[in-house]
Design a protein around this motif. Structure first.
Motif, PDB file in Angstrom:
ATOM      1  N   PHE A 123       0.968  -1.303  -0.316  1.00 20.87           N
ATOM      2  CA  PHE A 123      -0.108  -0.152  -0.163  1.00 20.87           C
ATOM      3  C   PHE A 123       0.896   0.898  -0.040  1.00 20.87           C
ATOM      4  O   PHE A 123       1.812   1.244   0.708  1.00 20.87           O
ATOM      5  N   ILE A 124       0.340   2.656  -0.934  1.00 30.94           N
ATOM      6  CA  ILE A 124       1.122   3.639  -0.205  1.00 30.94           C
ATOM      7  C   ILE A 124       0.483   4.640   0.312  1.00 30.94           C
ATOM      8  O   ILE A 124      -0.821   4.969   0.068  1.00 30.94           O
ATOM      9  N   LEU A 125       0.845   4.729   1.618  1.00 32.46           N
ATOM     10  CA  LEU A 125       0.041   6.369   2.581  1.00 32.46           C
ATOM     11  C   LEU A 125       0.722   7.375   1.819  1.00 32.46           C
ATOM     12  O   LEU A 125       1.840   8.092   1.827  1.00 32.46           O
ATOM     13  N   ASP A 126      -0.086   7.578   0.837  1.00 26.99           N
ATOM     14  CA  ASP A 126       0.319   9.533   0.771  1.00 26.99           C
ATOM     15  C   ASP A 126      -0.073  10.732   1.373  1.00 26.99           C
ATOM     16  O   ASP A 126      -0.173  11.433   0.689  1.00 26.99           O
ATOM     17  N   PHE A 127      -0.875  10.178   2.749  1.00 22.77           N
ATOM     18  CA  PHE A 127      -1.953  11.455   3.455  1.00 22.77           C
ATOM     19  C   PHE A 127      -0.536  11.298   4.605  1.00 22.77           C
ATOM     20  O   PHE A 127      -0.952  12.730   5.535  1.00 22.77           O
ATOM     21  N   MET A 128       1.009  11.179   4.811  1.00 21.57           N
ATOM     22  CA  MET A 128       1.666  11.433   6.163  1.00 21.57           C
ATOM     23  C   MET A 128       2.389  12.015   5.956  1.00 21.57           C
ATOM     24  O   MET A 128       3.285  12.482   5.265  1.00 21.57           O
ATOM     25  N   ALA A 129       2.159  13.253   6.903  1.00 20.46           N
ATOM     26  CA  ALA A 129       3.414  14.863   6.969  1.00 20.46           C
ATOM     27  C   ALA A 129       4.664  14.194   7.514  1.00 20.46           C
ATOM     28  O   ALA A 129       4.888  12.417   7.953  1.00 20.46           O
ATOM     29  N   ALA A 130       5.610  15.166   7.851  1.00 23.57           N
ATOM     30  CA  ALA A 130       7.350  14.482   8.071  1.00 23.57           C
ATOM     31  C   ALA A 130       6.941  14.858   9.675  1.00 23.57           C
ATOM     32  O   ALA A 130       7.913  15.804  10.205  1.00 23.57           O
ATOM     33  N   GLU A 131       6.172  14.050  10.617  1.00 28.86           N
ATOM     34  CA  GLU A 131       6.025  13.329  11.672  1.00 28.86           C
ATOM     35  C   GLU A 131       6.330  12.374  12.144  1.00 28.86           C
ATOM     36  O   GLU A 131       6.205  11.765  11.811  1.00 28.86           O
ATOM     37  N   ARG A 132       6.108  12.213  13.484  1.00 28.59           N
ATOM     38  CA  ARG A 132       6.543  11.137  14.736  1.00 28.59           C
ATOM     39  C   ARG A 132       4.514  10.733  14.279  1.00 28.59           C
ATOM     40  O   ARG A 132       3.851  11.077  15.758  1.00 28.59           O
ATOM     41  N   TYR A 133       4.492   9.001  13.943  1.00 32.08           N
ATOM     42  CA  TYR A 133       3.220   8.502  14.413  1.00 32.08           C
ATOM     43  C   TYR A 133       3.061   7.283  15.426  1.00 32.08           C
ATOM     44  O   TYR A 133       4.601   6.578  14.927  1.00 32.08           O
ATOM     45  N   PHE A 134       1.736   7.291  15.738  1.00 32.09           N
ATOM     46  CA  PHE A 134       2.035   5.958  16.727  1.00 32.09           C
ATOM     47  C   PHE A 134       0.694   5.025  15.844  1.00 32.09           C
ATOM     48  O   PHE A 134      -0.414   5.628  15.170  1.00 32.09           O
ATOM     49  N   CYS A 146      -0.641  -5.631  15.547  1.00 29.94           N
ATOM     50  CA  CYS A 146       0.831  -5.184  15.784  1.00 29.94           C
ATOM     51  C   CYS A 146       0.909  -3.515  16.289  1.00 29.94           C
ATOM     52  O   CYS A 146      -0.112  -2.925  15.711  1.00 29.94           O
ATOM     53  N   ALA A 147       1.754  -3.000  16.475  1.00 25.44           N
ATOM     54  CA  ALA A 147       1.324  -1.820  17.180  1.00 25.44           C
ATOM     55  C   ALA A 147       3.174  -1.055  16.831  1.00 25.44           C
ATOM     56  O   ALA A 147       3.731  -2.172  17.840  1.00 25.44           O
ATOM     57  N   THR A 148       2.849  -0.171  16.440  1.00 21.88           N
ATOM     58  CA  THR A 148       5.031   0.647  16.367  1.00 21.88           C
ATOM     59  C   THR A 148       4.633   1.989  16.616  1.00 21.88           C
ATOM     60  O   THR A 148       3.523   2.917  15.728  1.00 21.88           O
ATOM     61  N   ALA A 149       5.951   2.240  16.181  1.00 15.47           N
ATOM     62  CA  ALA A 149       5.984   3.832  16.506  1.00 15.47           C
ATOM     63  C   ALA A 149       6.575   4.418  14.840  1.00 15.47           C
ATOM     64  O   ALA A 149       7.851   3.934  14.731  1.00 15.47           O
ATOM     65  N   LEU A 150       6.355   5.693  14.153  1.00 14.39           N
ATOM     66  CA  LEU A 150       6.899   5.204  12.633  1.00 14.39           C
ATOM     67  C   LEU A 150       7.304   7.632  12.719  1.00 14.39           C
ATOM     68  O   LEU A 150       6.456   7.572  13.171  1.00 14.39           O
ATOM     69  N   HIS A 151       8.538   7.285  12.375  1.00 14.37           N
ATOM     70  CA  HIS A 151       8.948   8.853  12.253  1.00 14.37           C
ATOM     71  C   HIS A 151       8.822   8.696  10.976  1.00 14.37           C
ATOM     72  O   HIS A 151       9.627   8.415  10.468  1.00 14.37           O
ATOM     73  N   ASN A 152       8.481   9.213  10.423  1.00 17.18           N
ATOM     74  CA  ASN A 152       7.937   9.731   8.397  1.00 17.18           C
ATOM     75  C   ASN A 152       9.434  10.425   8.248  1.00 17.18           C
ATOM     76  O   ASN A 152       8.904  12.060   7.539  1.00 17.18           O
TER      77      ASN A 152
END
Length: 163
Positions: A123-134, A146-152
């Motif tokens: 999948f392509i997630l094209d709506f995320m900003a350059a932020e830290r996400y949970f 599953c759960a994770t943190a992602l810093h884009n």
């Protein structure tokens, strides 16, 4: 003794016996209660429905989720270890975004049993900003989570096993 004198003088004041004092006290108490019960304001929930690109990679048979952050700000999400789905089937996700929290729910259509099997959906997630996400990912059909943190940020690569 001084404290007793202060309390006696306050009691004798007519301020505590007036209607205005009790009205103001009730208004202040209501304002404190309203402020305390107000929830977090992270904005409205947005939902994205994304179809997956199915493939047979064969490399990772254990159920896992992989995130790859690109230079243009998009994130590629790969769900590995999909079982029982053929090329005529479909894997899609519903992504609920509230602030910087992403809740992803997987939806699976198995397809024809005679068709070639797949094990990966991309999948392509094209709506995320350059932020830290949970991010929480739930595959309810097979009971995995599953759960994770992602810093884009460009070049970030996260693989998380599903349980």
């Amino acid at each position: 003794m001084l404290l007793d004198a202060v309390i006696l003088s306050l009691i004798s004041l007519s301020v505590f016996q007036s209607v205005e004092f009790y009205v103001i006290s009730a208004v202040v108490a209501a304002a404190v209660l309203a402020f305390a019960s107000k929830g977090e304001s992270r904005g409205p929930v947005r939902q994205y429905l994304l179809p997956g690109v199915l493939s047979l990679e064969g490399s990772l048979r254990t159920p896992s989720v992989e995130f790859l952050c690109n230079d243009d700000g998009t994130v590629i999400l790969r769900r590995h270890g999909i079982d029982g789905v053929s090329l005529s089937g479909a894997v899609s996700i519903a992504v609920n975004v509230k602030g910087f929290d992403l809740e992803i729910k997987e939806r699976v259509v198995t397809g024809k049993a005679s068709d070639e099997k797949i094990d990966t959906a991309s999948f392509i997630l094209d709506f995320m900003a350059a932020e830290r996400y949970f991010i929480s990912y739930r595959a309810e059909d097979c009971g995995l989570f599953c759960a994770t943190a992602l810093h884009n940020r460009p070049g970030i690569h996260v693989v998380k096993a599903m349980q």
